[in-house]
Motif scaffolding. Structure first.
Motif, PDB file in Angstrom:
ATOM      1  N   PHE A 175       0.844  -1.191   0.000  1.00 33.62           N
ATOM      2  CA  PHE A 175       0.000   0.000   0.000  1.00 33.62           C
ATOM      3  C   PHE A 175       0.886   1.249   0.000  1.00 33.62           C
ATOM      4  CE2 PHE A 175      -2.174   3.573   1.928  1.00 33.62           C
ATOM      5  CZ  PHE A 175      -3.379   3.571   1.245  1.00 33.62           C
ATOM      6  N   PRO A 176       0.686   2.096  -0.997  1.00 34.78           N
ATOM      7  CA  PRO A 176      -0.226   1.968  -2.137  1.00 34.78           C
ATOM      8  C   PRO A 176       0.306   0.953  -3.154  1.00 34.78           C
ATOM      9  CG  PRO A 176       0.364   4.271  -1.723  1.00 34.78           C
ATOM     10  CD  PRO A 176       1.333   3.425  -0.965  1.00 34.78           C
ATOM     11  N   LYS A 191      -2.735   0.299  -8.927  1.00 37.92           N
ATOM     12  CA  LYS A 191      -3.880   1.168  -8.657  1.00 37.92           C
ATOM     13  C   LYS A 191      -3.473   2.618  -8.879  1.00 37.92           C
ATOM     14  CE  LYS A 191      -6.857  -1.965  -7.084  1.00 37.92           C
ATOM     15  NZ  LYS A 191      -6.037  -3.172  -7.320  1.00 37.92           N
ATOM     16  N   TYR A 218      -7.417   5.611  -5.087  1.00 34.41           N
ATOM     17  CA  TYR A 218      -7.295   5.781  -3.637  1.00 34.41           C
ATOM     18  C   TYR A 218      -8.000   7.050  -3.151  1.00 34.41           C
ATOM     19  CZ  TYR A 218      -3.917   1.977  -3.603  1.00 34.41           C
ATOM     20  OH  TYR A 218      -3.319   0.752  -3.727  1.00 34.41           O
ATOM     21  N   ARG A 265     -11.755   6.399  -3.044  1.00 34.47           N
ATOM     22  CA  ARG A 265     -12.131   5.558  -1.909  1.00 34.47           C
ATOM     23  C   ARG A 265     -12.091   6.362  -0.607  1.00 34.47           C
ATOM     24  NH1 ARG A 265     -10.200  -0.464  -1.268  1.00 34.47           N
ATOM     25  NH2 ARG A 265     -11.992  -0.274   0.143  1.00 34.47           N
ATOM     26  N   TYR A 266     -11.055   7.163  -0.461  1.00 30.11           N
ATOM     27  CA  TYR A 266     -10.929   7.966   0.758  1.00 30.11           C
ATOM     28  C   TYR A 266     -12.092   8.947   0.894  1.00 30.11           C
ATOM     29  CZ  TYR A 266      -8.844  10.927   4.359  1.00 30.11           C
ATOM     30  OH  TYR A 266      -8.611  11.638   5.513  1.00 30.11           O
ATOM     31  N   TYR A 326     -13.148   3.268   4.878  1.00 31.68           N
ATOM     32  CA  TYR A 326     -11.808   3.324   4.292  1.00 31.68           C
ATOM     33  C   TYR A 326     -11.068   4.560   4.817  1.00 31.68           C
ATOM     34  CZ  TYR A 326      -8.102   2.987   0.786  1.00 31.68           C
ATOM     35  OH  TYR A 326      -6.873   2.877   0.160  1.00 31.68           O
ATOM     36  N   PHE A 342      -7.600   4.549   6.874  1.00 29.08           N
ATOM     37  CA  PHE A 342      -6.424   5.302   6.442  1.00 29.08           C
ATOM     38  C   PHE A 342      -5.946   6.236   7.550  1.00 29.08           C
ATOM     39  CE2 PHE A 342      -4.336   9.019   4.776  1.00 29.08           C
ATOM     40  CZ  PHE A 342      -3.411   8.505   3.879  1.00 29.08           C
ATOM     41  N   ILE A 395      -4.114  11.730   2.264  1.00 27.44           N
ATOM     42  CA  ILE A 395      -4.060  10.740   1.190  1.00 27.44           C
ATOM     43  C   ILE A 395      -3.172  11.245   0.047  1.00 27.44           C
ATOM     44  CG2 ILE A 395      -6.161  11.610   0.057  1.00 27.44           C
ATOM     45  CD1 ILE A 395      -5.092   7.893   0.337  1.00 27.44           C
TER      46      ILE A 395
END
Length: 348
Positions: A219-220, A224, A229, A232-233, A239, A243, A252
């Motif tokens: 991750f990350p 992707k 990301y 999603r955040y 999520y 995080f 992020i």
């Protein structure tokens, strides 16, 4: 007393002043008058060179005058000559018609070009690499139960500057492309490899398009995209909670390598607005365009379009003082955040 009010008070009571510039644009030309999608626009010309002005600001204004198709900078040679190549087309070139090229350097000069979309043009998609992606997933261990940090971003001034390779070239790397997409192209397309090596002679590919490793395995993940990301955040509360518990005090954007950053040439753009060479409306359109297209990255600020009808006079002073090196980049960023948080700049 709130630090923002102290800051505004100081800006209001300090005298405004402007640096006299003897720079001016002599002339500029384009290699053609009509361009189609993916054509290269070659802009050449000369200025009355002033070593105190770092760059020429280039704005390409849409036919209706309400938006920007492109904004960039040109560093003139010591003899005043300059050349810039800009690609025509893309999502910001949304209509056919006459676009205005406006150059600012101690004054303004405008010329028009005609743009026609190519009938065969297909907008680029975010289709990922066809190579088999890694099947490993981020750690599924139970996230820490510690409360995510709720403190506001630090306003501590840091004048040291380290170049961010992700922010050198406009739009590269793209937020909707994974690092693996670029790695595959680099390894399989000799012409692409040659292009990258010429553009980034001081960096290897993973420094520019990849992610730094973290304490969370894979991750990350390189298969992707950053946008994956970020979406999603922003859209999945669980999520976001995971995080924030894993990376307290981090954003992020910073984990993905796109931390707060303002290219140095934008100082000249701010200076031109502060002394009246760029109007309030143009400045706000330009600021919107630069945030939308990740030329300026400000953590914790949604990159939606925004507007304002009344820009406080102290912000004009702030912009000029930042351009003159009298306040730090962080103070300039903080002033933009404050205007957004206080609804003076309105997120749409």
């Amino acid at each position: 007393m709130n630090v923002h009010f102290i800051f505004i008070f100081l800006l209001c009571i300090l005298p405004s002043f402007f640096v006299t510039s003897f720079a001016s644009i002599d002339n500029f030309t384009t290699d053609k008058t009509l361009y189609n999608t993916d054509d290269s626009i070659v802009i050449s010309g000369s200025v009355d060179y002033d070593p105190d002005l770092f760059s020429i600001i280039v704005q390409i204004i849409t036919p209706d005058g309400s938006g920007l198709a492109h904004i960039d900078s040109i560093i003139p040679n010591n003899d005043g000559t300059f050349t810039k190549i800009i690609n025509a087309g893309g999502p910001t070139w949304s209509e056919n018609g006459y676009y205005t090229i406006k150059l600012s350097y101690g004054g303004n000069l405008e010329k028009s070009i005609e743009y026609q979309k190519s009938s065969e043009y297909v907008p680029p998609t975010s289709t990922p690499s066809t190579s088999t992606p890694s099947t490993s997933t981020p750690s599924t261990s139970t996230p820490s139960t510690s409360t995510p940090s709720t403190s506001t971003p630090s306003t501590e001034i840091n004048d040291s500057f380290t170049e961010n390779p992700k922010m050198i070239l406009f739009g590269y790397p793209a937020f909707d492309k994974s690092p693996q997409y670029y790695i595959d192209r680099y390894n399989n397309e000799p012409s692409y490899k040659s292009w990258f090596d010429n553009q980034f002679p001081s960096y290897d590919l993973k420094q520019v398009v990849g992610y730094q490793s973290t304490h969370v395995e894979n991750f990350p993940a390189f298969d992707k995209s950053p946008q994956y990301y970020i979406d999603r955040y922003n859209n999945e509360p669980s999520y976001k909670s995971w995080f924030d518990s894993q990376f307290p005090g981090k954003t992020i954007h910073s984990i993905l390598g796109f931390s707060t950053y303002v290219p140095d040439w934008i100082k000249d753009y701010a200076r031109n607005w502060a002394i009246g060479e760029i109007s309030d409306n143009e400045f706000m359109i330009g600021l919107d365009f630069m945030i939308q297209n990740k030329i300026i990255v400000i953590s914790d600020i949604d990159s939606s379009s925004f507007s304002t009808e009344n820009i406080p006079s102290w912000f004009r002073n702030t912009s000029h003082w930042w351009a003159a090196g009298l306040i730090s980049q962080q103070e300039f960023i903080n002033s933009i955040k404050y205007l957004i948080q206080e609804d003076i700049i309105l997120i749409k």
